[in-house]
Design an enzyme around this catalytic site. Structure first.
Site, PDB file in Angstrom:
ATOM      1  N   HIS A 209       0.836  -1.060   0.138  1.00  4.70           N
ATOM      2  CA  HIS A 209       0.058  -0.101  -0.104  1.00  4.70           C
ATOM      3  C   HIS A 209       0.801   1.242  -0.046  1.00  4.70           C
ATOM      4  CE1 HIS A 209      -2.943   3.188   1.775  1.00  4.70           C
ATOM      5  NE2 HIS A 209      -3.435   2.447   1.080  1.00  4.70           N
TER       6      HIS A 209
ATOM      7  N   SER B  60      -9.153 -14.917  -1.985  1.00  5.42           N
ATOM      8  CA  SER B  60      -9.323 -13.443  -2.176  1.00  5.42           C
ATOM      9  C   SER B  60     -10.681 -13.043  -2.820  1.00  5.42           C
ATOM     10  CB  SER B  60      -8.011 -13.079  -3.182  1.00  5.42           C
ATOM     11  OG  SER B  60      -8.210 -11.477  -3.356  1.00  5.42           O
TER      12      SER B  60
HETATM   13  C1  LIG Z   1      -3.091  -3.521   1.856  1.00  3.97           C
HETATM   14  C2  LIG Z   1      -3.640  -2.329   2.429  1.00  3.97           C
HETATM   15  N1  LIG Z   1      -2.872  -1.808   3.418  1.00  3.97           N
HETATM   16  C3  LIG Z   1      -3.299  -0.660   4.024  1.00  3.97           C
HETATM   17  C4  LIG Z   1      -4.331  -0.052   3.739  1.00  3.97           C
HETATM   18  C5  LIG Z   1      -4.680   1.340   4.373  1.00  3.97           C
HETATM   19  O1  LIG Z   1      -5.845   0.982   4.855  1.00  3.97           O
HETATM   20  P1  LIG Z   1      -6.752   2.384   5.840  1.00  3.97           P
HETATM   21  O2  LIG Z   1      -7.488   2.916   4.425  1.00  3.97           O
HETATM   22  O3  LIG Z   1      -7.754   1.621   6.584  1.00  3.97           O
HETATM   23  O4  LIG Z   1      -5.872   3.225   6.411  1.00  3.97           O
HETATM   24  C6  LIG Z   1      -5.129  -0.540   2.700  1.00  3.97           C
HETATM   25  C7  LIG Z   1      -6.222   0.271   2.037  1.00  3.97           C
HETATM   26  O5  LIG Z   1      -6.927   0.091   1.222  1.00  3.97           O
HETATM   27  C8  LIG Z   1      -4.614  -1.517   2.105  1.00  3.97           C
HETATM   28  O6  LIG Z   1      -5.271  -2.124   0.834  1.00  3.97           O
END
Ligand SMILES: Cc1ncc(COP(=O)(O)O)c(C=O)c1O
Length: 385
Positions: free
Chosen positions: A120, A323
């Site tokens: 992310h 998934s």
């Molecule tokens: C794999 C992954 N990690 C972290 C996040 C971040 O999460 P948040 O939007 O709850 O801060 C996301 C959000 O889509 C995600 O897909």
């Protein structure tokens, strides 16, 4: 609270807008089927969970008792004893990832944070905020981290402890990094368990994998040091939220005593949203384990239906095991815009969530994708002639 007639009209029109668009979402993993009306009455209180829920504080309007139950529920899901773990209800997956990276950096101040190209985007932000040395690791075409590249990089930085940010379900392809393989390779390379830190970013899949028959490794029993999960994704919440859970010994290192609240703080924020623990508590308590399994199975079936329906129409759709993210070739820009699709590079995806109750929920998108594909193919066919 007195609002002018104009302001009331503004709110009314936003209300209509929300009603119209509440199920718009086909490409972002937000469950929209929740009903927390039993909690609405608590909106009249200024609830604040500043500090550590496991200790009494002097701010009385808190939901520590609920946060305690939420965290012990997650400790059970991710297979760690409550007394060996500590975590809290966050503002979302990003805060949980930041908390975990903070713990890792305190443990290994000279460590290197490794994350894959498919991680992310917020991990880059976190690395900069925490001033952590970091490296981007190659991904396989499936979206999983390339373990060969990871291990080569770790070998090249031998003096710097590895802090591994593993994806348990990537944002775009739902790929799960193979933490069993990573751990095995680290052991073969001579790393003892305490020589590295392993974080699991399980924003969406953290509430999928505990409920399937053959989950990919993702728990503390599988060797992670911490896990972050979003609450507004699979559980569903009107307010973005999440949880982070870590091995307790890592957390002790960052505790600070705060005299004026008469408590210890171990969290990233000061004041913390006290309504989110209530929401997560109600979300978790309102379903049995079997009901969670059925909820997840429903999404997986819908995702499988989407893959086969698109493939029948000649669209190369696919998804990973366990998934709910269905990947397909990026359609034309007007279609991306019309359906608010999350698209990156040559790919886009849909995400099957619990509010997609019937296959018909996907039909408008499928019809548009199929028509779009015909239009896209047209010029190529003409060229070929
Ligand atoms: C794999 C992954 N990690 C972290 C996040 C971040 O999460 P948040 O939007 O709850 O801060 C996301 C959000 O889509 C995600 O897909």
């Amino acid at each position: 609270m007195i609002l002018s007639a104009t302001d009331q009209m503004k709110l009314n029109s936003f209300w209509q807008y929300c009603l119209q668009h509440q199920y718009f979402n086909i490409s972002y993993p937000e469950s929209a089927d929740f009903d927390y009306s039993q909690l609405e009455r608590f909106l009249r209180f200024s609830i604040n969970n500043c500090g550590d829920w496991s200790e009494p504080g002097n701010y009385l309007l808190n939901t520590f008792a609920f946060e305690r139950e939420v965290m012990s529920h997650f400790a059970g899901l991710y297979r760690i004893a409550v007394q060996d773990s500590w975590g809290y209800v966050t503002n979302g997956g990003t805060e949980g990832n930041m908390f975990a990276c903070y713990l890792a950096r305190e443990l290994f101040p000279n460590g290197t944070l490794y994350y894959s190209r498919d991680s992310h985007y917020s991990v880059m932000k976190i690395a900069r905020l925490l001033k952590m040395r970091s490296q981007v690791v190659a991904s396989l075409p499936s979206g999983e981290i390339d373990c060969n590249d990871l291990l080569q990089r770790i070998a090249a930085n031998r003096g710097s402890a590895p802090i591994i940010f593993a994806n348990i379900g990537t944002t775009l392809r739902g790929a799960v990094d193979d933490i069993a393989d990573i751990r095995q390779r680290l052991a073969l390379a001579g790393f003892a368990r305490d020589d590295y830190y392993l974080h699991a970013d399980a924003a969406l899949s953290g509430m999928i994998l505990p409920f399937v028959g053959s989950p990919q490794p993702h728990t503390f029993a599988d060797g992670i040091d911490s896990i972050s999960v979003s609450g507004h994704k699979m559980i569903g919440s009107p307010i973005p939220c999440g949880i982070v859970l870590a091995r307790r010994r890592h957390v002790e290192r960052i505790s600070v005593e705060v005299d004026y609240i008469a408590a210890r703080d171990r969290t990233i924020s000061g004041s913390r949203n006290g309504h989110s623990p209530l929401i997560l508590w109600a979300g978790l308590r309102s379903r049995t384990h079997e009901q969670w399994c059925r909820r997840v199975q429903h999404c997986l079936h819908m995702a499988e239906y989407a893959v086969s329906r698109l493939r029948q129409a000649g669209i190369a759709a696919w998804r990973h095991a366990n998934s709910v993210t269905v990947v397909f070739p990026r359609p034309s820009e007007p279609l991306v815009q019309a359906f608010g699709l999350a698209a990156s590079g040559h790919e886009a995806h849909l995400i099957a969530m619990p509010h997609h109750r019937e296959p018909a929920a996907f039909d408008p998108l499928f019809d548009a994708l199929i028509a779009d594909r015909r239009e896209q193919l047209q010029p190529i066919q003409v060229y070929a002639v």
